[in-house]
Design a protein around this motif. Structure first.
Motif: not given
Length: 143
Positions: A17-18, A20-22, A24-25, A95, A99
């Motif tokens: 989920a983390e 995915e958020n990265i 999406i941003k 992840k 990042e």
């Protein structure tokens, strides 16, 4: 040398989920989780590069991670060498990698499609890396 994140207790679903958020941003589209049983084995998503949307498939190679954890456990009995831990470690490392790549993107050192190039998927479902590996990384000669 210890494996990065080998002691993580963060659930792999939370880490995914983390990621995915990265993504999406950074304008990834249509993110999908690919499962093998209850284990997420890869993330598939589209990268919008303006003139096209490029399909990406980023795997977490849990079995490979588990093999390394077993080897590390021989050197350090505190290493947890279970499939669940290998899944947590593999996703956590991915992840961190995502990042770091997005940080390079943020300062215009790379393009999104450049970062994920090995994971670009063709119509048959093979990644660019897999296709190049089949050809022993020999690019076609110019004619």
């Amino acid at each position: 040398m210890a494996i990065l994140n080998y002691t993580t207790t963060v659930d792999s679903h939370k880490t995914v989920a983390e990621i995915e958020n990265i993504l999406i941003k950074h304008k990834a589209k249509s993110i999908m989780k690919n499962y093998n049983g209850e284990c997420i084995e890869s993330l598939s998503f589209l990268v919008d590069v303006g003139y096209n949307q490029i399909p990406i498939k980023m795997p977490a190679k849990v079995d490979e991670c588990l093999k390394v954890l077993h080897l590390e456990k021989k050197k350090n009995s505190k290493v947890k060498a279970t499939r669940e831990q290998a899944e947590r470690v593999a996703w956590r490392i991915l992840k961190d990698w995502v990042e770091a790549q997005m940080a390079l993107l943020d300062i215009n050192m790379v393009k999104l499609e450049e970062v994920f190039m090995p994971y670009i998927v063709d119509k048959t479902g093979k990644t660019l890396f897999e296709k190049l590996e089949e050809k022993q990384f020999l690019l076609e000669a110019e004619k």
